[in-house]
Design a protein around this motif. Structure first.
Motif, mmCIF file in Angstrom:
data_model
loop_
_atom_site.group_PDB
_atom_site.id
_atom_site.type_symbol
_atom_site.label_atom_id
_atom_site.label_comp_id
_atom_site.label_asym_id
_atom_site.label_seq_id
_atom_site.Cartn_x
_atom_site.Cartn_y
_atom_site.Cartn_z
ATOM 1 N N GLY A 254 -21.598 -42.142 -26.533
ATOM 2 C CA GLY A 254 -22.774 -41.839 -25.722
ATOM 3 C C GLY A 254 -23.856 -41.227 -26.592
ATOM 4 N N HIS A 255 -24.661 -40.345 -26.034
ATOM 5 C CA HIS A 255 -25.640 -39.603 -26.835
ATOM 6 C C HIS A 255 -24.912 -38.381 -27.370
ATOM 7 C CE1 HIS A 255 -28.821 -42.138 -25.308
ATOM 8 N NE2 HIS A 255 -28.433 -41.884 -24.069
ATOM 9 N N ALA A 256 -24.710 -38.322 -28.668
ATOM 10 C CA ALA A 256 -23.903 -37.229 -29.232
ATOM 11 C C ALA A 256 -24.679 -36.543 -30.343
ATOM 12 C CB ALA A 256 -22.578 -37.773 -29.763
ATOM 13 N N LEU A 257 -24.699 -35.211 -30.296
ATOM 14 C CA LEU A 257 -25.398 -34.416 -31.310
ATOM 15 C C LEU A 257 -24.453 -33.358 -31.847
ATOM 16 C CD1 LEU A 257 -28.794 -33.818 -29.453
ATOM 17 C CD2 LEU A 257 -28.400 -35.368 -31.386
ATOM 18 N N ALA B 86 -16.091 -28.030 -36.462
ATOM 19 C CA ALA B 86 -17.323 -28.750 -36.135
ATOM 20 C C ALA B 86 -17.513 -28.675 -34.625
ATOM 21 C CB ALA B 86 -17.213 -30.211 -36.572
ATOM 22 N N ALA B 87 -18.767 -28.613 -34.182
ATOM 23 C CA ALA B 87 -19.045 -28.521 -32.748
ATOM 24 C C ALA B 87 -20.137 -29.520 -32.393
ATOM 25 C CB ALA B 87 -19.485 -27.104 -32.380
ATOM 26 N N GLN B 88 -20.041 -30.069 -31.198
ATOM 27 C CA GLN B 88 -20.996 -31.094 -30.790
ATOM 28 C C GLN B 88 -21.203 -31.081 -29.289
ATOM 29 O OE1 GLN B 88 -18.796 -34.522 -32.293
ATOM 30 N NE2 GLN B 88 -18.063 -34.974 -30.238
ATOM 31 N N VAL B 89 -22.256 -31.746 -28.861
ATOM 32 C CA VAL B 89 -22.484 -31.981 -27.438
ATOM 33 C C VAL B 89 -22.716 -33.472 -27.233
ATOM 34 C CG1 VAL B 89 -23.291 -29.719 -26.692
ATOM 35 C CG2 VAL B 89 -24.907 -31.298 -27.780
ATOM 36 N N GLN B 90 -22.435 -33.916 -26.018
ATOM 37 C CA GLN B 90 -22.550 -35.336 -25.693
ATOM 38 C C GLN B 90 -23.116 -35.493 -24.307
ATOM 39 O OE1 GLN B 90 -18.292 -35.816 -26.810
ATOM 40 N NE2 GLN B 90 -18.776 -37.990 -26.613
ATOM 41 N N LEU B 91 -23.875 -36.536 -24.132
ATOM 42 C CA LEU B 91 -24.330 -36.939 -22.797
ATOM 43 C C LEU B 91 -23.885 -38.380 -22.570
ATOM 44 C CD1 LEU B 91 -26.114 -36.923 -20.186
ATOM 45 C CD2 LEU B 91 -28.050 -37.493 -21.652
ATOM 46 N N ILE B 92 -23.063 -38.572 -21.546
ATOM 47 C CA ILE B 92 -22.651 -39.929 -21.162
ATOM 48 C C ILE B 92 -23.423 -40.242 -19.872
ATOM 49 C CG2 ILE B 92 -20.665 -41.460 -20.783
ATOM 50 C CD1 ILE B 92 -20.381 -39.675 -23.310
ATOM 51 N N PRO B 93 -24.366 -41.188 -19.939
ATOM 52 C CA PRO B 93 -25.214 -41.437 -18.766
ATOM 53 C C PRO B 93 -24.408 -41.908 -17.551
ATOM 54 C CG PRO B 93 -26.166 -42.437 -20.729
ATOM 55 C CD PRO B 93 -24.776 -42.001 -21.097
ATOM 56 N N TYR C 196 -15.353 -28.948 -29.660
ATOM 57 C CA TYR C 196 -15.180 -28.489 -31.044
ATOM 58 C C TYR C 196 -13.837 -28.976 -31.556
ATOM 59 C CZ TYR C 196 -12.245 -24.532 -29.379
ATOM 60 O OH TYR C 196 -11.268 -23.757 -28.797
ATOM 61 N N SER C 197 -13.771 -29.148 -32.862
ATOM 62 C CA SER C 197 -12.545 -29.681 -33.461
ATOM 63 C C SER C 197 -12.450 -29.219 -34.903
ATOM 64 C CB SER C 197 -12.560 -31.212 -33.412
ATOM 65 O OG SER C 197 -13.334 -31.725 -34.488
ATOM 66 N N ASP C 198 -11.339 -29.591 -35.533
ATOM 67 C CA ASP C 198 -11.133 -29.238 -36.945
ATOM 68 C C ASP C 198 -11.695 -30.310 -37.886
ATOM 69 O OD1 ASP C 198 -9.340 -31.319 -36.688
ATOM 70 O OD2 ASP C 198 -7.551 -30.107 -36.997
ATOM 71 N N ARG C 199 -12.599 -31.143 -37.376
ATOM 72 C CA ARG C 199 -13.179 -32.196 -38.228
ATOM 73 C C ARG C 199 -13.794 -31.613 -39.502
ATOM 74 N NH1 ARG C 199 -16.754 -34.564 -34.749
ATOM 75 N NH2 ARG C 199 -18.540 -33.483 -35.621
ATOM 76 N N ALA C 200 -14.413 -30.434 -39.383
ATOM 77 C CA ALA C 200 -15.042 -29.820 -40.562
ATOM 78 C C ALA C 200 -14.012 -29.611 -41.673
ATOM 79 C CB ALA C 200 -15.686 -28.497 -40.175
ATOM 80 N N ALA C 201 -12.864 -29.047 -41.303
ATOM 81 C CA ALA C 201 -11.810 -28.806 -42.302
ATOM 82 C C ALA C 201 -11.267 -30.129 -42.825
ATOM 83 C CB ALA C 201 -10.691 -27.973 -41.685
ATOM 84 N N GLN C 202 -11.025 -31.067 -41.912
ATOM 85 C CA GLN C 202 -10.439 -32.347 -42.335
ATOM 86 C C GLN C 202 -11.358 -33.096 -43.290
ATOM 87 O OE1 GLN C 202 -8.393 -34.932 -39.740
ATOM 88 N NE2 GLN C 202 -7.673 -33.315 -38.391
#
Ligand code: GTQ
Length: 349
Positions: free
Chosen positions: A245-248, A264-271, A332-338
């Motif tokens: 979707g729209h992900a930032l 890592a942290a993000q937000v998403q909008l799924i219309p 949020y996830s451990d994507r930053a570490a990975q």
């Protein structure tokens, strides 16, 4: 071990294992396939918590123990696949923290990195290294590793937020250090949300000037809802990505990377009326429904979503999101570490 082993050989092997066990030696070939699996095999499971249900227990805890007594009055969202581990994924922690009117959670610092995502209440604060971030619903506030932080609520309403920390990761490395101060509430060194105006608008104080007070590698720690939501709203008119979707992603302005070294942290909008195509990634992720309703399909499970729900998606488990109304998620996830460890993978199906 995949190759067949005749019974008499198996018996001799078992004798060998028993003999060497007191010497703290064990055979790799019995465990190799599980250790070096062709794809991730997370012990975590998909799970869903409703905010109102958790908050009810949290308020009961509020009647029984003060924030000062508890130091942090928090209910841990513990993954049912990781019982007793205080973990929501193998690498991350999630908890719901309550600060009642007039309370403080005393100042301390630790090597664990933390984020807060506000669920309820308005106007309580987290002070990070002498600067208060005044918190409103769905704001993101960071407490980077080893920075002093205390929380307080001078409003007349309870304040609840989600704590996301890398506690299991730091435990894995056996690298936990923590300190307390004599002063439970830090002295305010600058105006509230000072660093937002200094570092939060694609500007920064001149290097070396007095105004450049925050650590160079991690200057910003408050990402207000009003700002991230406006960006998502502006994107909403365009074509969403089929898988997210729209992900930032929230970024660290110092380097454009993730907000914390491990998280890592993000937000998403799924219309409304759209669904994302299935996607999986090696980072287990914790999601908060900020707005909207719909369905999260996580592997074999389908979870009905409504505002302020939490759900966790284990590593390498497919996720697709079906939005009945505009669905806004924080995760949020451990994507930053990975990514730093060169482990991260994703697959768009
Ligand atoms: O606010 O500092 O949920 O140190 C767990 C450990 C919150 C905090 C948690 C912590 C904190």
């Amino acid at each position: 071990m995949s190759i067949l082993i005749p019974n008499d050989q198996r018996e001799q092997l078992e004798q060998l294992y028993k003999a060497m066990a007191p010497e703290s030696l064990t055979p790799l070939w019995e465990v190799l396939a599980a250790l070096v699996s062709p794809t991730p095999t997370s012990p975590a499971v998909a799970h869903h918590w409703r905010y109102a249900d958790a908050a009810r227990y949290l308020m009961r805890a509020g009647d029984l123990i003060s924030a000062e007594q508890a130091e942090r009055r928090v209910l841990i969202l513990e993954n049912p696949g990781l019982p007793g581990q205080s973990a929501i994924t193998p690498s991350l922690y999630a908890g719901l923290q309550l600060i009642l009117p007039g309370e403080v959670a005393p100042a301390h610092r630790h090597t664990q990195s933390a984020l807060r995502f506000v669920m309820e209440g308005e106007g309580a604060y987290t002070t990070v290294d002498g600067e208060r971030a005044v918190m409103r619903p769905f704001d993101l506030v960071l407490t980077p590793s080893w920075q002093w932080h205390d929380h307080g609520n001078e409003t007349s309403r309870p304040m609840v937020w989600l704590d996301g920390l890398d506690i299991p990761t730091v435990r894995h490395f056996a690298a936990s250090f923590a300190e307390k101060t004599d002063e439970p509430v830090q002295t305010r060194l600058v105006a509230d949300d000072d660093s937002l105006s200094r570092y939060g608008r694609n500007l920064r104080p001149l290097r070396g000037s007095l105004a450049d007070r925050r650590p160079a590698n991690r200057p910003l720690f408050h990402y207000p809802f009003a700002e991230w939501r406006r960006s998502l709203a502006d994107l909403g008119a365009g074509t969403p990505d089929p898988h997210v979707g729209h992900a930032l992603e929230f970024i660290n302005p110092a380097d454009g990377g993730p907000v914390l070294p491990t998280i890592a942290a993000q937000v998403q909008l799924i219309p409304a009326g759209t669904a994302t195509r299935p996607r999986r990634s090696s980072d287990g992720a914790i999601h908060v429904v900020v707005e909207g309703t719909g369905t999260a399909r996580i592997g074999e499970r389908a979870i009905a979503l409504s505002p302020r729900d939490f759900f966790v998606v284990p590593s390498w488990t497919t996720l697709s999101l079906d939005a009945a109304s505009d669905l806004v998620l924080f995760s949020y996830s451990d994507r930053a570490a990975q990514q730093r460890l060169e482990l991260y993978r994703e697959e768009r199906l």
